[in-house]
Every structure is written in C-alpha cells, then in structure tokens.
Write a protein that holds these residues in place. Sequence first.
Motif, mmCIF file in Angstrom:
data_model
loop_
_atom_site.group_PDB
_atom_site.id
_atom_site.type_symbol
_atom_site.label_atom_id
_atom_site.label_comp_id
_atom_site.label_asym_id
_atom_site.label_seq_id
_atom_site.Cartn_x
_atom_site.Cartn_y
_atom_site.Cartn_z
ATOM 1 N N UNK A 41 -6.293 -12.070 -1.069
ATOM 2 C CA UNK A 41 -5.743 -11.257 -2.157
ATOM 3 C C UNK A 41 -5.696 -9.794 -1.714
ATOM 4 N N UNK A 42 -4.535 -9.279 -1.313
ATOM 5 C CA UNK A 42 -4.437 -7.899 -0.825
ATOM 6 C C UNK A 42 -4.911 -6.861 -1.835
ATOM 7 N N UNK A 43 -4.642 -7.098 -3.116
ATOM 8 C CA UNK A 43 -5.063 -6.146 -4.141
ATOM 9 C C UNK A 43 -6.581 -6.074 -4.228
ATOM 10 N N UNK A 44 -7.222 -7.231 -4.181
ATOM 11 C CA UNK A 44 -8.683 -7.278 -4.230
ATOM 12 C C UNK A 44 -9.271 -6.657 -2.967
ATOM 13 N N UNK A 45 -8.623 -6.920 -1.821
ATOM 14 C CA UNK A 45 -9.078 -6.338 -0.560
ATOM 15 C C UNK A 45 -8.998 -4.814 -0.604
ATOM 16 N N UNK A 46 -7.928 -4.289 -1.196
ATOM 17 C CA UNK A 46 -7.780 -2.836 -1.308
ATOM 18 C C UNK A 46 -8.874 -2.251 -2.194
ATOM 19 N N UNK A 47 -9.176 -2.950 -3.290
ATOM 20 C CA UNK A 47 -10.228 -2.475 -4.189
ATOM 21 C C UNK A 47 -11.571 -2.464 -3.480
ATOM 22 N N UNK A 48 -11.822 -3.483 -2.677
ATOM 23 C CA UNK A 48 -13.077 -3.544 -1.924
ATOM 24 C C UNK A 48 -13.161 -2.402 -0.914
ATOM 25 N N UNK A 49 -12.069 -2.148 -0.206
ATOM 26 C CA UNK A 49 -12.061 -1.072 0.784
ATOM 27 C C UNK A 49 -12.316 0.286 0.137
#
Length: 270
Positions: A41-49
């Motif tokens: 999930x790119x959106x979730x990955x961005x939030x994690x970063x």
Amino acid sequence: MIVIDQPHDLSADDEAALVAYVDGRLDPEERASVETRAAADPSFAAALALQQEGRDAIATAAESTGAPLALRSRVEGLATQGRRHGDRRPSARTRLGGIRWPGAGLVAGAVAAVIAALVVLGGGAPGVDDVAAAAVRAPTARVGTVPATSPLLKEHVENVIFPNYFTKFGWKAVGTRTDEIGGRDTRTVFYEKDGKRIAYTIVAGDALKWPDGASKTDVEGTVVRALEYEGRDVVTWKRGGHTCVLSSKDVPRAELLALAGWKAKGAVKF
C-alpha cells in the motif's frame, strides 16, 4: 518549521500501529504485519516514512538540547493513557514549539518528544531512569555474528563486552543502538525470546548513582538494584566500573536478575 502532512484516510488503529512501529513497541509478528501492508500500500508506506522522519527529527532535537529520555517517556505515557481513556482523533493540526503536526493520535510519541526537548534541564550525569527510557526505542543496527556457543557478543562499551545469552538462556541478540544520554555515550543490545524483548544498556564513563528506592539483591556475588519504571522491570548493576541496565515490560524480574548476575564461568567479566 517542520511540516508533516499525513493521509487523511488513516483509521485510529492505523495511527496507533504506525506510532507503535516507529517507537519499537510492536512484537515481531505485528511489525511484520505493518511492513507487509507498507509493501503493498503506497499510501500507508508514505505515512510510515513520514512518521519515521518526524520521530527521528524530534528525537534528535530532544537529545541536542539535553532533555532527558526519562522525561520524554513520562510525557509519552500520558499521551498514550489519554488515548486509551477515550480521546477522539482530532481533525485539526496541532502546533507545538514551532512544529506543525497532524492529529495528535498519529504523532503522540513525537509530540511528547517535542515537550521534552523544550524542557532543558541542568547538566550532570543521567539517572538510571533516563537510561531505562532508552530501552523503548527501536534498534538501529544488527548485532555482529558470533558462534552460538560464545558467551560474549562483539558489541561492547569501552572494556565491557555484552553477554551472549542464547545458549544458556535462549535469548537471541537481535539488534543494537547507540545514544547520547545526559552527555554520556550508551549502547543498548536488544534480545528476544518467545515474542518477548529485553534491553541491556551499558553507560560509558564512571558508574552512575544508584537509583533511589531500588531494592538491593545479591546475585552470584554481584550487587544488583531492582525497581519498576514506567511499567518496566529494571535491574541495574556495575561491570568494570560502568553502569549496566537491563529492563523489560513482560519478563519477570527474577529472570532479569538471573541474567544480570550471569558470569558464564568467568567469561563475562565483572
């Protein structure tokens, strides 16, 4: 000013998972779940970063101003407690210390670090509670490989080498981190067994003052003090003139004491 805009479609559970992941408070299975979702999930990955970047920035600010980790941990605990007691996810950003953050639920840990960073205390050596507070932080490096039967790891602080608990006790060294706490260099090795974790920190320089109110125990000829701090059992003792601190939130104190006093037939020098 640091501005972090997180996706607005994260659920409260997503927010809690990100905070716990970055703070190193998830067990291995939960961490794997977060990483699997981030990979898909790119959106979730961005939030994690973004959460990781914000947390690192605030932690660095706290350390550079000399704010003790113990204070940050206490404030962080209050933020978490408030959320458990029914705080709602805010819709507006929170401004604190010139840093704008999204809803406090997502960055409770980072906001707590900002508060700690704004409180600059006087100099002097850190307390054992400050050192124990570092144990909740995530490892940043792997542990050097040693034979499973070796009683010692490669990691050390000055002349004091960390023990290898695997063969005798089943605790595997899984990661390490270095910090500067109250002007002292420290190194922490994290060990895991059966989904539980312990943190072993050695403080560079002269031994710290014994903590107030700690019980005194003799373990195989070694004087060990034990106390409870922020929901963690903490034991502290001296090796080679340095302070050692071993702590965990879910391992019995008796086991921590046994680990603290283990000498491996003289291989673990005291």
